[in-house]
Design a protein around this motif. Sequence first.
Motif, PDB file in Angstrom:
ATOM      1  N   LEU A   1     -52.169  15.616  -0.896  1.00 11.53           N
ATOM      2  CA  LEU A   1     -51.434  16.262   0.185  1.00 11.53           C
ATOM      3  C   LEU A   1     -50.001  15.739   0.202  1.00 11.53           C
ATOM      4  O   LEU A   1     -49.769  14.549  -0.019  1.00 11.53           O
ATOM      5  N   PRO A   2     -49.030  16.608   0.478  1.00 10.01           N
ATOM      6  CA  PRO A   2     -47.645  16.136   0.609  1.00 10.01           C
ATOM      7  C   PRO A   2     -47.525  15.080   1.707  1.00 10.01           C
ATOM      8  O   PRO A   2     -48.294  15.074   2.668  1.00 10.01           O
ATOM      9  N   ALA A   3     -46.537  14.188   1.553  1.00  4.90           N
ATOM     10  CA  ALA A   3     -46.358  13.097   2.516  1.00  4.90           C
ATOM     11  C   ALA A   3     -46.199  13.615   3.942  1.00  4.90           C
ATOM     12  O   ALA A   3     -46.711  13.020   4.892  1.00  4.90           O
ATOM     13  N   LYS A   4     -45.513  14.733   4.103  1.00  6.91           N
ATOM     14  CA  LYS A   4     -45.302  15.293   5.440  1.00  6.91           C
ATOM     15  C   LYS A   4     -46.627  15.643   6.103  1.00  6.91           C
ATOM     16  O   LYS A   4     -46.836  15.384   7.296  1.00  6.91           O
ATOM     17  N   LEU A   5     -47.546  16.238   5.330  1.00  5.66           N
ATOM     18  CA  LEU A   5     -48.843  16.618   5.888  1.00  5.66           C
ATOM     19  C   LEU A   5     -49.704  15.388   6.149  1.00  5.66           C
ATOM     20  O   LEU A   5     -50.454  15.342   7.134  1.00  5.66           O
ATOM     21  N   ARG A   6     -49.623  14.378   5.297  1.00  9.72           N
ATOM     22  CA  ARG A   6     -50.370  13.147   5.536  1.00  9.72           C
ATOM     23  C   ARG A   6     -49.901  12.482   6.831  1.00  9.72           C
ATOM     24  O   ARG A   6     -50.701  11.980   7.620  1.00  9.72           O
ATOM     25  N   GLU A  66     -48.581  14.040   9.340  1.00  9.69           N
ATOM     26  CA  GLU A  66     -49.031  14.912  10.424  1.00  9.69           C
ATOM     27  C   GLU A  66     -50.481  14.615  10.783  1.00  9.69           C
ATOM     28  O   GLU A  66     -50.847  14.482  11.958  1.00  9.69           O
ATOM     29  N   VAL A  67     -51.340  14.501   9.761  1.00 11.65           N
ATOM     30  CA  VAL A  67     -52.757  14.202   9.979  1.00 11.65           C
ATOM     31  C   VAL A  67     -52.917  12.813  10.592  1.00 11.65           C
ATOM     32  O   VAL A  67     -53.662  12.623  11.563  1.00 11.65           O
ATOM     33  N   ALA A  68     -52.213  11.829  10.040  1.00 14.01           N
ATOM     34  CA  ALA A  68     -52.323  10.457  10.539  1.00 14.01           C
ATOM     35  C   ALA A  68     -51.904  10.359  11.991  1.00 14.01           C
ATOM     36  O   ALA A  68     -52.530   9.667  12.800  1.00 14.01           O
ATOM     37  N   SER A  69     -50.844  11.064  12.357  1.00 11.60           N
ATOM     38  CA  SER A  69     -50.371  11.030  13.735  1.00 11.60           C
ATOM     39  C   SER A  69     -51.412  11.616  14.687  1.00 11.60           C
ATOM     40  O   SER A  69     -51.685  11.053  15.764  1.00 11.60           O
ATOM     41  N   GLN A  70     -52.025  12.729  14.297  1.00 12.87           N
ATOM     42  CA  GLN A  70     -53.044  13.355  15.150  1.00 12.87           C
ATOM     43  C   GLN A  70     -54.281  12.478  15.276  1.00 12.87           C
ATOM     44  O   GLN A  70     -54.870  12.362  16.365  1.00 12.87           O
ATOM     45  N   ILE A  71     -54.693  11.859  14.177  1.00 13.29           N
ATOM     46  CA  ILE A  71     -55.842  10.952  14.227  1.00 13.29           C
ATOM     47  C   ILE A  71     -55.531   9.767  15.128  1.00 13.29           C
ATOM     48  O   ILE A  71     -56.353   9.340  15.944  1.00 13.29           O
ATOM     49  N   SER A  72     -54.335   9.219  14.986  1.00 17.77           N
ATOM     50  CA  SER A  72     -53.933   8.068  15.786  1.00 17.77           C
ATOM     51  C   SER A  72     -54.003   8.378  17.268  1.00 17.77           C
ATOM     52  O   SER A  72     -54.483   7.569  18.068  1.00 17.77           O
ATOM     53  N   GLU A  73     -53.558   9.565  17.644  1.00 18.97           N
ATOM     54  CA  GLU A  73     -53.589   9.946  19.053  1.00 18.97           C
ATOM     55  C   GLU A  73     -55.016  10.043  19.572  1.00 18.97           C
ATOM     56  O   GLU A  73     -55.289   9.753  20.739  1.00 18.97           O
ATOM     57  N   ARG A  74     -55.944  10.442  18.717  1.00 17.20           N
ATOM     58  CA  ARG A  74     -57.343  10.573  19.140  1.00 17.20           C
ATOM     59  C   ARG A  74     -58.060   9.227  19.150  1.00 17.20           C
ATOM     60  O   ARG A  74     -58.899   8.966  20.014  1.00 17.20           O
ATOM     61  N   LEU A  75     -57.757   8.381  18.186  1.00 17.67           N
ATOM     62  CA  LEU A  75     -58.451   7.102  18.078  1.00 17.67           C
ATOM     63  C   LEU A  75     -57.978   6.096  19.113  1.00 17.67           C
ATOM     64  O   LEU A  75     -58.744   5.261  19.568  1.00 17.67           O
ATOM     65  N   VAL A  76     -56.707   6.142  19.474  1.00 21.05           N
ATOM     66  CA  VAL A  76     -56.145   5.137  20.365  1.00 21.05           C
ATOM     67  C   VAL A  76     -55.502   5.828  21.559  1.00 21.05           C
ATOM     68  O   VAL A  76     -54.294   6.062  21.572  1.00 21.05           O
ATOM     69  N   PRO A  77     -56.289   6.192  22.578  1.00 18.01           N
ATOM     70  CA  PRO A  77     -55.690   6.816  23.772  1.00 18.01           C
ATOM     71  C   PRO A  77     -54.670   5.860  24.398  1.00 18.01           C
ATOM     72  O   PRO A  77     -54.953   4.671  24.554  1.00 18.01           O
ATOM     73  N   PRO A  78     -53.489   6.343  24.733  1.00 15.23           N
ATOM     74  CA  PRO A  78     -52.456   5.455  25.280  1.00 15.23           C
ATOM     75  C   PRO A  78     -52.813   4.948  26.671  1.00 15.23           C
ATOM     76  O   PRO A  78     -53.287   5.697  27.518  1.00 15.23           O
ATOM     77  N   ALA A  79     -52.609   3.657  26.874  1.00 13.16           N
ATOM     78  CA  ALA A  79     -52.758   3.094  28.216  1.00 13.16           C
ATOM     79  C   ALA A  79     -51.533   3.478  29.038  1.00 13.16           C
ATOM     80  O   ALA A  79     -50.504   3.854  28.486  1.00 13.16           O
ATOM     81  N   ALA A 129     -50.459  28.746   4.202  1.00 12.67           N
ATOM     82  CA  ALA A 129     -49.332  28.316   3.365  1.00 12.67           C
ATOM     83  C   ALA A 129     -49.356  26.818   3.083  1.00 12.67           C
ATOM     84  O   ALA A 129     -48.466  26.303   2.414  1.00 12.67           O
ATOM     85  N   MET A 130     -50.384  26.105   3.571  1.00 10.51           N
ATOM     86  CA  MET A 130     -50.454  24.652   3.438  1.00 10.51           C
ATOM     87  C   MET A 130     -49.188  24.000   3.983  1.00 10.51           C
ATOM     88  O   MET A 130     -48.659  23.039   3.409  1.00 10.51           O
ATOM     89  N   ALA A 131     -48.688  24.535   5.098  1.00  8.99           N
ATOM     90  CA  ALA A 131     -47.479  23.993   5.704  1.00  8.99           C
ATOM     91  C   ALA A 131     -47.785  23.184   6.954  1.00  8.99           C
ATOM     92  O   ALA A 131     -46.924  22.466   7.457  1.00  8.99           O
ATOM     93  N   LYS A 132     -49.026  23.300   7.458  1.00  8.05           N
ATOM     94  CA  LYS A 132     -49.390  22.619   8.687  1.00  8.05           C
ATOM     95  C   LYS A 132     -50.866  22.248   8.648  1.00  8.05           C
ATOM     96  O   LYS A 132     -51.689  22.995   8.141  1.00  8.05           O
ATOM     97  N   MET A 133     -51.202  21.065   9.179  1.00 10.67           N
ATOM     98  CA  MET A 133     -52.581  20.598   9.256  1.00 10.67           C
ATOM     99  C   MET A 133     -52.928  20.317  10.713  1.00 10.67           C
ATOM    100  O   MET A 133     -52.124  19.739  11.451  1.00 10.67           O
ATOM    101  N   THR A 134     -54.128  20.720  11.119  1.00 10.08           N
ATOM    102  CA  THR A 134     -54.607  20.470  12.477  1.00 10.08           C
ATOM    103  C   THR A 134     -55.928  19.724  12.401  1.00 10.08           C
ATOM    104  O   THR A 134     -56.898  20.220  11.820  1.00 10.08           O
TER     105      THR A 134
END
Length: 209
Positions: free
Chosen positions: A7-12, A14-27, A106-111
């Motif tokens: 996967l392109p770095a941009k998509l990685r 994007e995925v990492a950021s979304q996972i991070s938000e789910r794994l670590v809910p902000p206090a 288009a493999m331009a966005k990952m959810t």
Amino acid sequence: MVHTTQLPAKLRQEVASQISERLVPPAPGASVPKAEQWVLNFGTDAKTSPMKLCLAESFPIWSLGLDAIQAHRSGSETALFTGYWHHQIKYGDTAIRYARSRSDHAMAKMTVTELGGETTANKIDQVITWIDSNVSSDAEARLLLVPSFGIVAFWLSAPPDNDIVVADRPAYYAGDILLQHMYDFDNFVGLLTQLPPSAGVPNRQQSRP
């Protein structure tokens, strides 16, 4: 050496950021960990960040349907790309979770659509290690799901060779389907034609000889 589609770095990110938000809910008053804190390079997470949460390997997810199996058609020709991706999540070198994401056409966005648990992540990680140690071909690794049999496997594609290594399957099939064993794809489909689909296993188990 076995490899996977990168996967392109941009998509990685994007995925990492979304996972991070789910794994670590902000206090209250705290910020969610940024994507930059994740190690995003394939195969380097444990070496560069041994005690950090890491986005490790990513694999395109393919699916093999029951119709193709029952017709005993060539699996490598009838398996379909689902548009989803599987991502291993590690703490250091230990697989602790996995995620699934969906790509646009288009493999331009990952959810990110799913976060899964440690058991499946560990089983997949064990097979990755087994493949690295036992397979020397320059095959492309794809995650293959066989929903009608509850099977999670790797499809190693190096045309004209196509092989399957099963990572997980229902305990009902333990005597029939081996884990960490190389199957020719068409032979694997042939094996499945001899077995009942996994739906209603308790009822079939009572009548199975």
